[in-house]
Design an enzyme around this catalytic site. Structure first.
Site: not given
Ligand code: SAH
Ligand code: SF4
Length: 338
Positions: A82, A106, A113, A117, A120, A152, A184, A208, A283, A324
């Site tokens: 996406e 984006c 990924c 996390c 996510c 990812g 990011s 962070l 979100n 994401c």
């Molecule tokens: N893996 C990288 C980039 C992809 S995620 C990273 O983690 O930075 C891109 C961004 O979307 C990150 O800052 C992530 O923390 C955020 N993100 C993930 N899930 C989200 C959610 N449910 N609502 C808002 N932002 C989210």
């Molecule tokens: Fe974590 Fe970024 Fe991977 Fe989502 S895309 S699982 S926020 S590292």
């Protein structure tokens, strides 16, 4: 889209065809070879057969947020990724894309990924494979424009990621200024170090989300391997080498990381030149809830008082579930096209 065959077709052609084709593909954004009327018909036919330009995608819109559009692109092997376009301004007209730099895209770097996390949707769905540089670029071409985030972890796919960035930046192809490209990362220090050594001056954002290692490990499993101390060391080195600002992204998750105490802790970490904080309304995707607006404001006020520059990201994703990995997960099809 399949550009892999392009060089073999062009090998038999005069040199100037490269420039014509680069312009047609990456400046005029043709989506079929027949649109390149300055190419001879037989060459167009050959290219149509060898490297089709169509990008198979479904576009989704919602009434709730007319500024954001998301697309699910189907890759050659059937995997889906996406990508989201956020229009800050500009016309609704599809025929005249606003190229004035007020659109943001984006872009995914992997299918899924592996880092899982806790908050996510991408992480929850697991990892399928890395994208190729061409597949990363294709998402930008699809929108006919701009940024890097999506699904990812780009630094787990460094070689293809940087290849895609260089392609986007190349004056002969899309010519998108490095200052308009951001990456990011969840904080993979070796990637930050590699990026410090690149000639390209793109923007770096660090996810962070927590002001201490204990909480961060609860949310981000890979934080076991990358303590904050190491991340800041890599970031400081990056700033020394590049002189660029670094954005720290902080998701605002209700009752998890959004109390005064965390704001104070975060402020202590962020008191350095060229550090910026971006508070991101969460979100809701799984077990977590977004912080209330008033809580976000109170959190920001603490940072302000400590002299830490912080912005609150407009919640562009909420109305369409653009966060994401949410799109690939499910979501009702609203306006499929293309
Ligand atoms: N893996 C990288 C980039 C992809 S995620 C990273 O983690 O930075 C891109 C961004 O979307 C990150 O800052 C992530 O923390 C955020 N993100 C993930 N899930 C989200 C959610 N449910 N609502 C808002 N932002 C989210
Ligand atoms: Fe974590 Fe970024 Fe991977 Fe989502 S895309 S699982 S926020 S590292």
């Amino acid at each position: 889209m399949n550009l892999a065959e392009l060089s073999s077709v062009l090998a038999a052609e005069p040199k100037f065809r490269y420039a014509q084709i680069n312009k047609a593909l990456f400046q005029d954004y043709i989506s079929a070879w027949d649109e390149a009327s300055n190419l001879p018909k037989n060459l167009r036919d050959k290219l149509t057969a060898a490297c089709p330009l169509e990008i198979e995608a479904q576009v989704f819109k919602t009434a709730g947020d007319s500024r954001s559009i998301k697309a699910l692109i189907t890759l050659a092997d059937g995997e889906a990724i996406e990508t989201v376009l956020i229009r800050q301004h500009g016309s609704q007209s599809k025929a005249s894309p606003d190229v004035s730099g007020r659109n943001t895209v984006c872009v995914s770097s992997q299918v899924g990924c592996p880092l899982g996390c806790a908050f996510c949707a991408t992480g929850a769905a697991g990892f399928r494979r890395n994208l190729t540089a061409e597949e990363i670029v294709e998402q930008v071409i699809f929108w006919a424009r701009f940024l890097i985030m999506g699904m990812g972890e780009p630094f787990l796919n460094y070689a293809e990621f940087i290849k895609a960035v260089k392609f986007l930046n190349n004056p002969e192809t899309l010519n998108i200024g490095a200052r308009r490209l951001s990456v990011s990362t969840v904080g993979l220090t070796e990637g930050i170090k590699r990026l410090s050594g690149e000639k390209i001056q793109m923007n770096l954002a660090i996810s962070l989300h927590a002001p201490n290692d204990a909480l961060r490990r609860d949310l981000i499993p890979v934080a076991q391997k990358y303590p904050l101390r190491e991340i800041f060391r890599a970031v400081d080195d990056y700033i020394r080498k590049t002189g660029r600002r670094v954005m720290f992204e902080y998701l605002m998750i209700k009752g998890v990381n959004d109390r005064d105490q965390e704001a104070e802790e975060l402020a202590e970490l962020m008191k350095k030149p060229l550090y910026l904080v971006n508070l991101i309304p969460y979100n809701a995707t799984g077990k977590f809830r977004p912080s209330d607006r008033a809580r976000i404001d109170a959190f920001k006020k603490i940072l302000d008082k400590q002299g830490v520059p912080a912005t609150v990201r407009l919640s562009f994703g909420a109305a369409i579930g653009a966060a994401c990995g949410q799109l690939r997960g499910k979501l009702k099809k609203l306006n499929p096209s293309g």
